[in-house]
Design a protein around this motif. Structure first.
Motif, short mmCIF file in Angstrom:
data_model
loop_
_atom_site.label_atom_id
_atom_site.label_comp_id
_atom_site.label_asym_id
_atom_site.label_seq_id
_atom_site.Cartn_x
_atom_site.Cartn_y
_atom_site.Cartn_z
N ALA A 13 0.84 -1.22 0.10
CA ALA A 13 -0.10 -0.18 0.01
C ALA A 13 0.98 1.17 -0.10
O ALA A 13 0.68 2.08 -0.77
CB ALA A 13 -0.85 0.25 1.13
N ALA A 14 1.96 1.17 0.54
CA ALA A 14 2.72 2.34 0.58
C ALA A 14 3.41 2.66 -0.43
O ALA A 14 3.72 3.79 -0.87
CB ALA A 14 3.79 2.14 1.79
N LEU A 15 3.89 1.58 -1.30
CA LEU A 15 4.51 1.75 -2.51
C LEU A 15 3.75 2.08 -3.69
O LEU A 15 4.27 2.40 -4.73
CB LEU A 15 5.21 0.39 -2.72
CG LEU A 15 6.67 0.11 -2.02
CD1 LEU A 15 7.13 -1.16 -2.25
CD2 LEU A 15 7.49 1.32 -2.42
N ALA A 16 2.41 1.88 -3.62
CA ALA A 16 1.55 2.04 -4.69
C ALA A 16 1.61 3.37 -5.46
O ALA A 16 1.82 3.36 -6.79
CB ALA A 16 -0.05 2.04 -4.29
N PRO A 17 1.88 4.35 -4.79
CA PRO A 17 2.15 5.80 -5.56
C PRO A 17 3.27 5.66 -6.39
O PRO A 17 3.40 6.06 -7.60
CB PRO A 17 2.23 6.75 -4.41
CG PRO A 17 1.77 6.26 -3.39
CD PRO A 17 1.87 4.73 -3.23
N LEU A 18 4.56 4.96 -5.99
CA LEU A 18 5.57 4.78 -6.85
C LEU A 18 5.45 3.78 -7.97
O LEU A 18 5.89 3.93 -8.81
CB LEU A 18 6.78 4.62 -5.94
CG LEU A 18 7.45 5.68 -4.80
CD1 LEU A 18 8.56 5.05 -4.22
CD2 LEU A 18 7.59 6.87 -5.51
N ARG A 19 4.81 2.82 -7.65
CA ARG A 19 4.55 1.72 -8.70
C ARG A 19 3.54 2.02 -9.65
O ARG A 19 3.75 1.78 -10.76
CB ARG A 19 3.96 0.48 -8.12
CG ARG A 19 5.02 -0.18 -7.07
CD ARG A 19 4.54 -1.52 -6.52
NE ARG A 19 5.66 -2.46 -6.17
CZ ARG A 19 5.56 -3.28 -4.85
NH1 ARG A 19 4.40 -3.27 -4.25
NH2 ARG A 19 6.54 -4.19 -4.69
N ALA A 20 2.74 3.09 -9.45
CA ALA A 20 1.95 3.86 -10.45
C ALA A 20 2.48 4.54 -11.34
O ALA A 20 2.24 4.81 -12.70
CB ALA A 20 0.94 4.90 -9.81
N LEU A 21 3.99 4.72 -11.11
CA LEU A 21 4.83 5.52 -12.13
C LEU A 21 5.39 4.66 -13.16
O LEU A 21 6.15 4.74 -14.18
CB LEU A 21 6.08 6.32 -11.52
CG LEU A 21 5.63 7.33 -10.57
CD1 LEU A 21 6.73 7.98 -9.70
CD2 LEU A 21 4.87 8.44 -11.30
N GLY A 22 5.29 3.19 -13.03
CA GLY A 22 5.55 2.13 -13.93
C GLY A 22 6.96 2.06 -13.84
O GLY A 22 7.81 2.12 -15.14
N PRO A 23 7.69 1.39 -12.96
CA PRO A 23 9.16 1.11 -12.97
C PRO A 23 9.51 0.11 -13.89
O PRO A 23 8.51 -0.86 -14.18
CB PRO A 23 9.33 0.78 -11.56
CG PRO A 23 8.10 0.23 -10.91
CD PRO A 23 7.10 1.11 -11.49
N VAL A 24 10.61 0.21 -14.34
CA VAL A 24 10.89 -0.96 -15.68
C VAL A 24 11.34 -2.27 -14.87
O VAL A 24 11.47 -3.32 -15.57
CB VAL A 24 11.97 -0.36 -16.60
CG1 VAL A 24 11.37 0.77 -17.32
CG2 VAL A 24 13.23 -0.01 -15.87
N MET A 25 11.99 -2.13 -13.68
CA MET A 25 12.26 -3.38 -12.64
C MET A 25 11.70 -3.01 -11.24
O MET A 25 11.84 -1.80 -11.03
CB MET A 25 13.55 -3.41 -12.85
CG MET A 25 14.03 -4.04 -14.05
SD MET A 25 16.01 -4.64 -13.96
CE MET A 25 16.76 -3.11 -14.03
N ASP A 26 11.24 -3.97 -10.44
CA ASP A 26 11.06 -3.92 -9.14
C ASP A 26 11.12 -5.03 -8.59
O ASP A 26 10.84 -6.20 -8.73
CB ASP A 26 9.34 -3.66 -9.19
CG ASP A 26 8.91 -3.37 -7.74
OD1 ASP A 26 9.50 -3.79 -7.01
OD2 ASP A 26 7.72 -3.37 -7.59
#
Length: 458
Positions: free
Chosen positions: A281-294
């Motif tokens: 849940a905390a990471l959702a705003p950053l993951r919404a930016l579409g990282p190429v690797m996670d």
């Protein structure tokens, strides 16, 4: 002074380890720091194998009118400057680690690396507040404060130190703690290595639990978008999450993993002590930016040391860092103007670490530096195999320091200060008290730290 003034036969006779002098076949290896750009030329190198070796080195160096400097790995060696007139005590051969699982403590010798402690503590579900690289020495890191992946929830590693075995300038081996030599014990916790040569350190361990950690990668061209989003995101985080916003330009080297070799990224590195659902849940705003690797995943203690992707061995690098009072949008823009994707200063790594939480100053912890009166920490480093690269990096670091001056904190962080002459690492009252401790235990300045404290008479 030269090594000819040192009583070499007497010193050799007392050592369990070795003595290396200029001209010996192993001289270049013995004098080398981890930081390969630092060209160290001491008068002699003692390869200490025991606390008794350190006692002998201090006694005989002082008797010859020489000074001593202790070094485990040689990280942060540059501020030492010239080692003329100095016996360098290498403690890298002293790597013993004893874990007391009942007391949740570790007793480590002066040359122990964080990898040694992590491996020894892991079977008990315990961990130290380790640095972000496994090959960093425990003692030097802790004397400088110690900024770990658990820092926002656990504070500085120096706050966990409960005792130390040290050799003072008079050649006496002492065990210091809150009851025995309390002023010296206060000074070594965050005040650096100017006060005594540490031969062993005892500190509390923490229950590691099941942290999640890893890195989100985006192309470096998105640096402004991602880092501004990360900057806002840090204001929403609980203390259980520690993160870094970073620009990475990976070199074309075999040591670099193939998927990132020769490529450049903007990344967010993080460790979360929250459970999986809360971390997602905390990471959702950053993951919404579409990282190429996670790569965020449940981590062991050893895996935490892999997140920052530090090189696995000594490298020719040049870097420096400082603390920030705040990171408003205009400060981040200033940072990117010097180190961003379109800048003329293409550093290998330019990072901003989120502080706060348990990293705020902790008076009850009692050490000279128990936290930071700052919101963020900056550190940049370049690969500098030749002198021209060193000079170019220094020019870039100076430019970055200048543009960030409006937001810079009045104090710095010892372990990020790779050059002399930066911000003091403590406030004036603390520095004055440290000077008085130095005067009490080492009035002649026999013991050298990489960030020196001068004696201040009472």
């Amino acid at each position: 002074m030269s090594s000819n003034e040192l009583d070499v036969p007497a010193l050799r006779a007392r050592l369990d380890g070795g003595l290396v002098l200029p001209g010996d076949p192993s001289w270049d290896d013995a004098r080398q720091a981890w930081q390969l750009t630092v060209d160290q030329h001491p008068d002699a190198v003692v390869l200490a194998a025991s606390a008794a070796d350190v006692v002998a080195a201090v006694e005989l160096a002082r008797g010859a009118g020489l000074r001593v400097a202790a070094q485990g790995t040689g990280h942060n060696a540059s501020p030492l400057g010239s080692l003329a007139g100095t016996v360098l005590i290498k403690t890298s051969g002293m790597r013993g680690v004893v874990i007391d699982p009942g007391a949740h403590t570790a007793l480590v010798e002066a040359g122990a690396l964080w990898a040694d402690v992590t491996a020894a503590a892991a079977p008990y579900g315990l961990a130290g507040l380790a640095g972000t690289a496994a090959d960093v020495g425990v003692v030097g890191y802790s004397l400088g404060g110690g900024l770990s992946w658990l820092a926002r929830s656990r504070g500085l590693a120096a706050n966990q130190v409960v005792a130390a075995e040290v050799v003072t300038a008079d050649g006496v081996l002492r065990r210091v703690d809150a009851d025995s030599d309390p002023d010296l014990f206060w000074a070594i916790r965050g005040g650096g290595g100017s006060f005594a040569v540490v031969t062993a350190l005892e500190f509390r361990l923490v229950e590691l639990g099941a942290p999640l950690g890893g890195t989100l990668f985006w192309p470096i061209e998105r640096a402004a978008e991602v880092l501004h989003a990360w900057r806002g995101w840090t204001a929403t985080l609980p203390d259980e999450v520690t993160s870094v916003g970073r620009l990475l330009r990976f070199p074309m080297m075999d040591e670099v993993p193939e998927p990132v070799r020769g490529r450049s990224f903007v990344v967010v590195e993080l460790v979360s002590a929250l459970d999986g659902g809360a971390t997602d849940a905390a990471l959702a705003p950053l993951r919404a930016l579409g990282p190429v690797m996670d790569t965020v995943h449940p981590c062991t203690g050893a895996e935490l040391a892999e997140i920052h992707m530090d090189p696995p061995g000594p490298m020719p690098g040049t870097g420096d860092g400082f603390l920030l009072d705040a990171l408003p949008a205009e400060a981040l823009d200033a940072f990117l103007s010097v180190v961003g994707p379109e800048a003329d200063f293409p550093v290998l790594s330019a990072e901003i670490r989120h502080l706060g939480g348990a990293l705020a100053p902790q008076p009850a912890a009692g050490g000279a530096v128990s936290g930071f009166d700052a919101a963020f920490a900056v550190f940049c480093v370049s690969i500098t195999p030749v002198e021209a690269a060193v000079k170019a990096t220094h020019r870039g670091l100076d430019a970055l320091s200048e543009v960030m001056r409006p937001w810079s904190a009045p104090t710095g962080y010892l372990n990020f200060a790779e050059r002399a002459g930066g911000a003091p690492f403590a406030d004036p009252a603390t520095l004055d008290r440290l000077g008085r401790v130095k005067a009490a235990y080492d009035p002649a300045g026999t013991i050298r730290g990489n960030h020196p404290v001068a004696p201040v008479p009472a």
